[in-house]
Design a protein around this motif. Structure first.
Motif, mmCIF file in Angstrom:
data_model
loop_
_atom_site.group_PDB
_atom_site.id
_atom_site.type_symbol
_atom_site.label_atom_id
_atom_site.label_comp_id
_atom_site.label_asym_id
_atom_site.label_seq_id
_atom_site.Cartn_x
_atom_site.Cartn_y
_atom_site.Cartn_z
ATOM 1 N N PHE A 182 -0.950 -13.731 5.125
ATOM 2 C CA PHE A 182 -1.466 -12.355 5.072
ATOM 3 C C PHE A 182 -2.302 -12.137 3.808
ATOM 4 O O PHE A 182 -3.363 -11.516 3.856
ATOM 5 N N ALA A 183 -1.814 -12.646 2.687
ATOM 6 C CA ALA A 183 -2.510 -12.448 1.411
ATOM 7 C C ALA A 183 -3.855 -13.169 1.364
ATOM 8 O O ALA A 183 -4.717 -12.819 0.558
ATOM 9 N N SER A 184 -4.033 -14.166 2.230
ATOM 10 C CA SER A 184 -5.287 -14.922 2.239
ATOM 11 C C SER A 184 -6.412 -14.186 2.955
ATOM 12 O O SER A 184 -7.574 -14.597 2.876
ATOM 13 N N VAL A 185 -6.079 -13.103 3.666
ATOM 14 C CA VAL A 185 -7.091 -12.349 4.416
ATOM 15 C C VAL A 185 -7.749 -11.332 3.483
ATOM 16 O O VAL A 185 -7.055 -10.495 2.899
ATOM 17 N N PRO A 186 -9.056 -11.378 3.311
ATOM 18 C CA PRO A 186 -9.729 -10.418 2.425
ATOM 19 C C PRO A 186 -9.452 -8.979 2.863
ATOM 20 O O PRO A 186 -9.581 -8.666 4.055
ATOM 21 N N PRO A 187 -9.070 -8.093 1.945
ATOM 22 C CA PRO A 187 -8.769 -6.697 2.316
ATOM 23 C C PRO A 187 -9.906 -6.013 3.048
ATOM 24 O O PRO A 187 -9.674 -5.235 3.972
ATOM 25 N N GLU A 188 -11.152 -6.309 2.658
ATOM 26 C CA GLU A 188 -12.285 -5.648 3.317
ATOM 27 C C GLU A 188 -12.401 -6.067 4.778
ATOM 28 O O GLU A 188 -12.850 -5.298 5.629
ATOM 29 N N LEU A 189 -11.955 -7.297 5.087
ATOM 30 C CA LEU A 189 -11.974 -7.753 6.477
ATOM 31 C C LEU A 189 -10.939 -6.994 7.294
ATOM 32 O O LEU A 189 -11.196 -6.591 8.435
ATOM 33 N N HIS B 143 0.831 -1.201 0.000
ATOM 34 C CA HIS B 143 0.000 0.000 0.000
ATOM 35 C C HIS B 143 0.867 1.254 0.000
ATOM 36 O O HIS B 143 1.003 1.939 1.029
ATOM 37 N N ALA B 144 1.421 1.563 -1.146
ATOM 38 C CA ALA B 144 2.303 2.726 -1.257
ATOM 39 C C ALA B 144 1.549 4.038 -1.069
ATOM 40 O O ALA B 144 2.158 5.082 -0.821
ATOM 41 N N LEU C 158 -0.777 4.649 1.302
ATOM 42 C CA LEU C 158 -1.285 4.842 2.659
ATOM 43 C C LEU C 158 -0.244 5.485 3.562
ATOM 44 O O LEU C 158 0.950 5.205 3.459
ATOM 45 N N GLY C 159 -0.731 6.312 4.476
ATOM 46 C CA GLY C 159 0.140 6.963 5.442
ATOM 47 C C GLY C 159 0.355 6.108 6.675
ATOM 48 O O GLY C 159 -0.199 5.008 6.819
ATOM 49 N N GLU C 160 1.141 6.645 7.605
ATOM 50 C CA GLU C 160 1.517 5.894 8.802
ATOM 51 C C GLU C 160 0.303 5.467 9.624
ATOM 52 O O GLU C 160 0.233 4.315 10.087
ATOM 53 N N ASP C 161 -0.652 6.376 9.815
ATOM 54 C CA ASP C 161 -1.802 6.056 10.659
ATOM 55 C C ASP C 161 -2.581 4.866 10.121
ATOM 56 O O ASP C 161 -2.932 3.940 10.860
ATOM 57 N N GLU C 162 -2.865 4.900 8.814
ATOM 58 C CA GLU C 162 -3.652 3.817 8.220
ATOM 59 C C GLU C 162 -2.863 2.514 8.201
ATOM 60 O O GLU C 162 -3.418 1.434 8.448
ATOM 61 N N LEU C 163 -1.568 2.583 7.926
ATOM 62 C CA LEU C 163 -0.738 1.368 7.961
ATOM 63 C C LEU C 163 -0.717 0.771 9.362
ATOM 64 O O LEU C 163 -0.777 -0.453 9.527
#
Length: 227
Positions: A138-145, A56-57, A59-64
């Motif tokens: 990690f990749a197996s976790v749905p992003p929306e989750l 996630h290039a 996204l900022g620090e807070d969201e990461l």
């Protein structure tokens, strides 16, 4: 999934699966998995941060930070443990097993962390040998989750802090449209406890949830500075 982690030293895996309750009932077993749990926790925090940073290039620090907390929270690590079949392999004492220890999110997450620590040692302490298997999980976790958990994490943590240190009050969010168009509105939010401002979103967001999450995280940051 179950073949992601292949050990050359099965004793390390056995140690990772050994809960202290089992050691108490088996005097011939000297070591439980708690030190490995400590090591695995540190490795997972590093690898999850590295993974999200590269994924996630934008996204900022807070969201990461929020997404990392969601990716390695207790429930998610317990899910990883179950996907790998660790729940069927844990060595538990009779009491812990009777109490459903192999179904406990807390215990399962700890066993998963211990397994990661053990695998790191099995890989001659080369984190790059651990990375592919962990990132596959990690990749197996749905992003929306991950996004949903990240949203709940900041607001829930703030609410828990308020109820623990202030009393039976709820944080109140004042969220307003501050710009954009009818189709792409922008929102800002501030969070109050009683009459006191605790945090606010530092920029505008395209949804109320994102703005409130940012306000909650800002409040948590302010609280950390105070204490």
């Amino acid at each position: 999934m179950r073949n992601l982690f292949v050990f050359t030293n099965p004793n390390l895996l056995r140690m990772a699966l050994t809960h202290r309750s089992y050691v108490h009932e088996h005097p011939d077993v000297e070591t439980d998995n708690e030190r490995l749990e400590f090591l695995g926790d540190a490795i997972l925090n590093f690898l999850s941060g590295s993974y999200l940073y590269r994924q996630h290039a934008d996204l900022g620090e807070d969201e990461l930070t929020r997404r990392r907390a969601a990716l390695v929270d207790e429930k998610q690590l317990a899910n990883f443990a179950i996907a790998l079949g660790l729940d069927q392999q844990i060595l538990l004492g009779k009491g812990a097993l009777r109490d459903g220890g192999n179904r406990s999110d807390n215990l399962l997450s700890c066993v998963f962390e211990a397994m990661i620590g053990a695998f790191y040692l099995d890989c001659n302490c080369d984190v790059e040998m651990v990375r592919p298997a962990v990132e596959a999980l990690f990749a197996s976790v749905p992003p929306e989750l991950v996004n949903t958990r990240a949203d709940l994490d900041a607001k829930n943590r703030l609410q828990e802090w308020v109820q623990s240190y202030i009393g039976h009050m709820l944080p109140q969010y004042i969220t307003e449209k501050v710009g954009g168009s009818d189709h792409t509105p922008e929102f800002a939010s501030a969070v109050y406890v009683g009459d006191r401002l605790y945090g606010q979103s530092r920029r505008h967001f395209h949804s109320k949830k994102e703005a409130e999450r940012a306000a909650a995280l800002d409040a948590l940051s302010q609280i950390e500075r105070m204490f």
